[in-house]
Write an enzyme that holds these catalytic residues in place. Structure first.
Site, PDB file in Angstrom:
ATOM      1  N   LYS A 196       0.829  -1.214   0.000  1.00  0.00           N
ATOM      2  CA  LYS A 196       0.000   0.000   0.000  1.00  0.00           C
ATOM      3  C   LYS A 196       0.861   1.262   0.000  1.00  0.00           C
ATOM      4  O   LYS A 196       0.647   2.166  -0.806  1.00  0.00           O
ATOM      5  CB  LYS A 196      -0.929   0.028   1.231  1.00  0.00           C
ATOM      6  CG  LYS A 196      -1.843  -1.179   1.344  1.00  0.00           C
ATOM      7  CD  LYS A 196      -2.775  -1.062   2.544  1.00  0.00           C
ATOM      8  CE  LYS A 196      -2.094  -1.122   3.904  1.00  0.00           C
ATOM      9  NZ  LYS A 196      -1.624  -2.463   4.314  1.00  0.00           N
ATOM     10  N   ARG A 271      -9.191   0.599   9.543  1.00  0.00           N
ATOM     11  CA  ARG A 271      -8.769  -0.767   9.846  1.00  0.00           C
ATOM     12  C   ARG A 271      -9.797  -1.490  10.708  1.00  0.00           C
ATOM     13  O   ARG A 271      -9.605  -2.645  11.027  1.00  0.00           O
ATOM     14  CB  ARG A 271      -7.447  -0.731  10.610  1.00  0.00           C
ATOM     15  CG  ARG A 271      -6.219  -1.078   9.765  1.00  0.00           C
ATOM     16  CD  ARG A 271      -5.009  -0.896  10.671  1.00  0.00           C
ATOM     17  NE  ARG A 271      -3.840  -1.628  10.293  1.00  0.00           N
ATOM     18  CZ  ARG A 271      -2.770  -1.068   9.713  1.00  0.00           C
ATOM     19  NH1 ARG A 271      -2.782   0.192   9.374  1.00  0.00           N
ATOM     20  NH2 ARG A 271      -1.699  -1.799   9.479  1.00  0.00           N
ATOM     21  N   ARG A 310      11.647  -6.927   4.352  1.00  0.00           N
ATOM     22  CA  ARG A 310      11.603  -5.487   4.628  1.00  0.00           C
ATOM     23  C   ARG A 310      12.213  -5.191   6.000  1.00  0.00           C
ATOM     24  O   ARG A 310      12.886  -4.179   6.193  1.00  0.00           O
ATOM     25  CB  ARG A 310      10.139  -5.000   4.589  1.00  0.00           C
ATOM     26  CG  ARG A 310       9.997  -3.505   4.801  1.00  0.00           C
ATOM     27  CD  ARG A 310       8.599  -3.014   4.517  1.00  0.00           C
ATOM     28  NE  ARG A 310       7.705  -3.171   5.659  1.00  0.00           N
ATOM     29  CZ  ARG A 310       6.398  -2.915   5.625  1.00  0.00           C
ATOM     30  NH1 ARG A 310       5.818  -2.512   4.501  1.00  0.00           N
ATOM     31  NH2 ARG A 310       5.654  -3.061   6.702  1.00  0.00           N
ATOM     32  N   ARG A 316      11.797  -1.381  11.487  1.00  0.00           N
ATOM     33  CA  ARG A 316      10.522  -1.465  12.207  1.00  0.00           C
ATOM     34  C   ARG A 316      10.504  -2.698  13.098  1.00  0.00           C
ATOM     35  O   ARG A 316      10.625  -3.813  12.605  1.00  0.00           O
ATOM     36  CB  ARG A 316       9.356  -1.528  11.212  1.00  0.00           C
ATOM     37  CG  ARG A 316       9.039  -0.197  10.587  1.00  0.00           C
ATOM     38  CD  ARG A 316       7.928  -0.310   9.568  1.00  0.00           C
ATOM     39  NE  ARG A 316       6.707  -0.945  10.093  1.00  0.00           N
ATOM     40  CZ  ARG A 316       5.562  -0.956   9.422  1.00  0.00           C
ATOM     41  NH1 ARG A 316       5.478  -0.378   8.229  1.00  0.00           N
ATOM     42  NH2 ARG A 316       4.508  -1.543   9.943  1.00  0.00           N
ATOM     43  N   ARG A 328       0.015  -9.316  13.528  1.00  0.00           N
ATOM     44  CA  ARG A 328      -0.563  -8.268  12.670  1.00  0.00           C
ATOM     45  C   ARG A 328      -1.568  -8.873  11.690  1.00  0.00           C
ATOM     46  O   ARG A 328      -2.595  -8.275  11.408  1.00  0.00           O
ATOM     47  CB  ARG A 328       0.559  -7.521  11.925  1.00  0.00           C
ATOM     48  CG  ARG A 328       1.314  -6.564  12.863  1.00  0.00           C
ATOM     49  CD  ARG A 328       2.654  -6.155  12.298  1.00  0.00           C
ATOM     50  NE  ARG A 328       2.541  -5.316  11.111  1.00  0.00           N
ATOM     51  CZ  ARG A 328       3.556  -5.100  10.262  1.00  0.00           C
ATOM     52  NH1 ARG A 328       4.731  -5.676  10.471  1.00  0.00           N
ATOM     53  NH2 ARG A 328       3.384  -4.321   9.228  1.00  0.00           N
TER      54      ARG A 328
HETATM   55  P1  AMP Z   1       1.222   0.094   8.997  1.00  0.00           P
HETATM   56  O1  AMP Z   1       2.371   0.976   8.773  1.00  0.00           O
HETATM   57  O2  AMP Z   1       0.011   0.537   8.249  1.00  0.00           O
HETATM   58  O3  AMP Z   1       1.516  -1.358   8.797  1.00  0.00           O
HETATM   59  O4  AMP Z   1       0.812   0.263  10.543  1.00  0.00           O
HETATM   60  C1  AMP Z   1       1.712  -0.149  11.573  1.00  0.00           C
HETATM   61  C2  AMP Z   1       1.008  -0.190  12.900  1.00  0.00           C
HETATM   62  O5  AMP Z   1       0.445   1.098  13.219  1.00  0.00           O
HETATM   63  C3  AMP Z   1      -0.156  -1.140  12.985  1.00  0.00           C
HETATM   64  O6  AMP Z   1       0.246  -2.468  13.218  1.00  0.00           O
HETATM   65  C4  AMP Z   1      -0.926  -0.547  14.153  1.00  0.00           C
HETATM   66  O7  AMP Z   1      -0.303  -0.851  15.372  1.00  0.00           O
HETATM   67  C5  AMP Z   1      -0.768   0.944  13.909  1.00  0.00           C
HETATM   68  N1  AMP Z   1      -1.857   1.460  13.045  1.00  0.00           N
HETATM   69  C6  AMP Z   1      -1.734   2.000  11.812  1.00  0.00           C
HETATM   70  N2  AMP Z   1      -2.928   2.350  11.307  1.00  0.00           N
HETATM   71  C7  AMP Z   1      -3.836   2.004  12.228  1.00  0.00           C
HETATM   72  C8  AMP Z   1      -5.232   2.068  12.298  1.00  0.00           C
HETATM   73  N3  AMP Z   1      -5.964   2.565  11.282  1.00  0.00           N
HETATM   74  N4  AMP Z   1      -5.846   1.620  13.422  1.00  0.00           N
HETATM   75  C9  AMP Z   1      -5.139   1.115  14.439  1.00  0.00           C
HETATM   76  N5  AMP Z   1      -3.833   0.999  14.441  1.00  0.00           N
HETATM   77  C10 AMP Z   1      -3.146   1.434  13.351  1.00  0.00           C
END
Ligand code: AMP
Length: 372
Positions: A196, A271, A310, A316, A328
């Site tokens: 994404k 989400r 990654r 991360r 996740r």
């Molecule tokens: P991402 O970079 O999108 O994979 O997000 C990494 C982490 O950020 C996720 O595993 C959640 O802990 C938190 N996070 C990101 N977006 C959301 C969301 N919309 N709702 C809840 N937690 C989020």
């Protein structure tokens, strides 16, 4: 509640069902309190607009009463006309009775004038008027209105019995005339590692959109050790979702910081079901909407490999440990995946094969973007 389109016009949510119910309940209570004990009123609804209000009102009134209707017409499109026509009249003998008019809305007062004319020579004990909505800014008459549910601004409304050219009466809430949505808002969807963020970077330039990645915003806050960052960190490090309220408020702030955007690519948001509902309501209030959800479809084993790869360079903590990665996915499968149905029900779900070269996938997505 999203925006709705009736013929050539767009309407945005204005007064929701719960608020309407509260107003109706309060009106019924006031009317009842003013009636002498044992008095059986005749409620007269002014058709067509009042039919839902009248039905809800007499149930809330919850006492002996009669109900009748007159049918008047004064609107043509969205403008009130001077001439009020009586299409169905009153047949009952109203001598000595208490008549309470039930109007859905009073604006210029032309219809109200006609109502007072109709009942003037009917030898009533008393005539009272209860209206659900009232537009104080355009009311031109010196006529009494005994009960007002809610004062509203002078904008055309539909729903809960009120129409635009006959349409819109069936909506349970009230919508206000709005402008055509200007933005292109897209949810870029998919499980962790689907690509994404990578794709959004290309697409935002191609379509001149603002890219909001909630994950990136959280990571930025963690890096800068803000209060929000400290709060989010403990959830993120374990691969858990950050609580909805925190995430929703943060997203709204990001949108508000870009008021002149052509639109947004939402990446990693919504989400959860409640995030999706909050986003819809938030955009609808602005007369905007989500045009579509574009989902990158990739199988889970490919994703785990991608994420571990990654993790070697991303720094991360949630990318390096297979247990956290699995968590996740678990969060995704239990809370996020259902959003496919949520958008599908609105005919806004577009699945795209997320396996291939970055360029190929961008092309596939842009084919969908072009149609939205
Ligand atoms: P991402 O970079 O999108 O994979 O997000 C990494 C982490 O950020 C996720 O595993 C959640 O802990 C938190 N996070 C990101 N977006 C959301 C969301 N919309 N709702 C809840 N937690 C989020």
């Amino acid at each position: 509640m999203g925006i709705i389109k009736l013929q050539n016009l767009y309407f945005k949510p204005y007064i929701n069902e719960e608020e309407i119910a509260k107003i109706v309940k309060q009106l019924a209570k006031e009317v009842k309190a003013d009636l002498p004990k044992g008095e059986i009123p005749i409620f007269v609804g002014i058709l067509n607009g009042c039919f839902l209000f009248a039905a809800d009102f007499i149930r809330e009134f919850n006492g002996n009463c009669e109900i009748s209707f007159v049918k008047l017409a004064s609107y043509n499109g969205t403008t009130s006309t001077e001439k009020v026509k009586q299409l169905v009249g009153i047949n009952e003998d109203l001598t000595g009775r208490t008549v309470i008019i039930l109007e859905d809305i009073i604006d210029t007062g032309n219809t109200l004038q006609e109502i007072y004319n109709i009942f003037r020579d009917k030898n009533l004990k008393q005539l009272k008027v209860a209206t659900l909505f009232f537009k104080p800014d355009v009311f031109k008459k010196e006529l009494p209105i005994d009960y007002i549910g809610k004062n509203i601004e002078d904008k055309f409304i539909v729903g809960y019995g009120l129409d635009y050219n006959g349409l819109g009466r069936n909506y349970p809430a009230i919508y206000q005339l709005s402008t055509k949505p200007k933005m292109k808002n897209i949810v870029l969807f998919g499980p962790p590692g689907a690509g994404k963020g990578t794709q959004a970077e290309f697409l935002k330039d191609m379509y001149n959109l603002v890219h909001i990645s909630t994950g990136d915003v959280f990571r930025f806050n963690i890096k800068n050790q803000t209060e929000l960052g400290l709060l989010a960190k403990k959830y993120m490090d374990e691969g858990n979702l950050v609580p909805d309220e925190v995430t929703i408020n943060m997203l709204k702030a990001e949108v508000e910081n870009n008021t002149d955007a052509n639109g947004f690519i939402f990446d990693g948001f919504p989400r959860t079901q409640s995030q999706a509902e909050a986003l819809d309501a938030f955009l609808a209030k602005k007369g905007e909407q989500i045009n579509g959800m574009v989902a990158l479809e990739v199988s889970e084993d490919i994703l785990v490999t991608r994420l571990l790869e990654r993790g070697k360079t991303s720094g991360r903590p949630d990318d390096t440990d297979e247990g956290k990665i699995r968590n996740r996915f678990n969060e995704y499968n239990t809370k996020t995946a259902i959003l496919k149905d949520y958008f599908d029900e609105q005919n806004k779900y577009y699945g795209v094969n997320g396996v291939g070269s970055i360029k190929e996938i961008t092309q596939r997505i842009s084919q969908v973007f072009n149609t939205l």
